[in-house]
Design an enzyme around this catalytic site. Structure first.
Site, short mmCIF file in Angstrom:
data_model
loop_
_atom_site.label_atom_id
_atom_site.label_comp_id
_atom_site.label_asym_id
_atom_site.label_seq_id
_atom_site.Cartn_x
_atom_site.Cartn_y
_atom_site.Cartn_z
N CYS A 158 -1.82 -0.90 7.24
CA CYS A 158 -1.37 0.38 7.29
C CYS A 158 -1.55 1.24 8.56
O CYS A 158 -0.31 1.76 8.96
CB CYS A 158 -1.85 1.13 6.14
SG CYS A 158 -1.32 0.45 4.60
N CYS A 199 -5.97 1.28 5.65
CA CYS A 199 -6.47 0.13 6.13
C CYS A 199 -5.89 -0.36 7.47
O CYS A 199 -4.99 0.44 7.96
CB CYS A 199 -6.18 -0.92 4.95
SG CYS A 199 -4.57 -1.37 5.07
N GLU A 202 0.69 4.06 1.95
CA GLU A 202 1.25 4.35 3.20
C GLU A 202 2.56 3.55 3.67
O GLU A 202 3.37 4.21 4.07
CB GLU A 202 0.28 4.06 4.18
CG GLU A 202 -1.01 4.93 3.78
CD GLU A 202 -2.19 4.23 2.98
OE1 GLU A 202 -1.70 3.47 2.14
OE2 GLU A 202 -3.45 4.07 3.26
N HIS A 221 0.76 -1.40 0.03
CA HIS A 221 0.10 0.02 -0.06
C HIS A 221 0.95 1.24 0.05
O HIS A 221 1.95 1.21 0.39
CB HIS A 221 -0.91 -0.12 1.45
CG HIS A 221 -2.31 -1.00 1.03
ND1 HIS A 221 -3.05 -0.94 2.03
CD2 HIS A 221 -2.21 -2.05 0.08
CE1 HIS A 221 -4.01 -1.85 1.33
NE2 HIS A 221 -3.38 -2.58 0.31
#
Ligand SMILES: Nc1ccn([C@H]2C[C@H](O)[C@@H](COP(=O)(O)O)O2)c(=O)n1
Ligand SMILES: [Zn+2]
Length: 202
Positions: A116, A113, A89, A87
């Site tokens: 993360c 999410c 992040e 992801h």
């Protein structure tokens, strides 16, 4: 008379505000993503307003964008991107160019999410500013918010000052050349011709 007053020209008024600059940077990074259905970018900023990490969603180093699957609805879990993608992040945190992210703020296109959120908390980031919360009802977002809240990481929706930010390389070229003596620009091919960051939810 004080020369600073005598000659002073007023500053530009339509300059980019810090927060628009950071979120636009996140969206610009998202343009690097190869994910055909969802491009996410993240930008981390320290307490001195410096950008200390940028990332976008993509496969790990060495895992080819052309070999690993970008599907999301294969009956075989191994045929879906979710197994492999990092992801935005996570990449922004891993890409940090500072010793520590303690006290930093993350600007991100989509609410983080749960996975993360864990990394955000452990990195010491203190605030998350997000553009879209389109998965608010999903368990991974509910868990994410519960963890962020418990850990004292603040989160808030981004409020743009400028609705639209455009970088048009052709236009920049045109403006620059109009100030120079006109010489034929043979073999001039801009790599990117038009970039637009428009603050609408992803
Ligand atoms: N906060 C987030 C949420 C999602 N991503 C990435 C992961 C995937 O590449 C894509 C989501 O795909 P979709 O399920 O919408 O097809 O976005 C992220 O980097 N950060
Ligand atoms: Zn995530």
């Amino acid at each position: 008379m004080d020369s600073r007053k005598k000659f002073k020209q007023s500053k530009r008024q339509d300059y980019l505000q810090w927060e628009d600059y950071y979120m636009a940077t996140a969206f610009l990074a998202a343009k690097r993503s190869k994910d055909p259905t969802c491009q996410v970018g993240a930008c981390i900023v320290d307490d001195q307003k410096r950008i200390v990490g940028i990332g976008y969603n993509g496969f790990p180093n060495g895992c080819s964008d052309d070999e690993f699957p970008w599907s999301k609805d294969s009956p075989d879990p191994l045929g879906n991107k979710f197994m492999y993608v990092c992801h935005a992040e996570l990449n922004a945190i891993l890409n940090k160019n500072a010793t520590s992210l303690r006290g930093c703020t993350m600007y991100v296109a989509l609410f983080p999410c749960n996975e993360c959120a864990k990394v955000i908390i452990q990195s010491g980031i203190r605030e998350v500013v997000y553009m879209s919360d389109k998965h608010a009802h999903k368990p991974h977002t509910v868990a994410s918010k519960d963890m962020l809240t418990a850990a004292g990481v603040a989160f808030r929706k981004f409020e743009p000052k400028m609705k639209r930010i455009v970088i048009d390389f052709e236009d920049i070229d045109r403006q620059n050349f109009s100030q120079l003596p006109q010489t034929p620009q043979k073999d001039h091919h801009p790599i990117i011709t038009d970039t637009l960051v428009s603050f609408h939810p992803v």
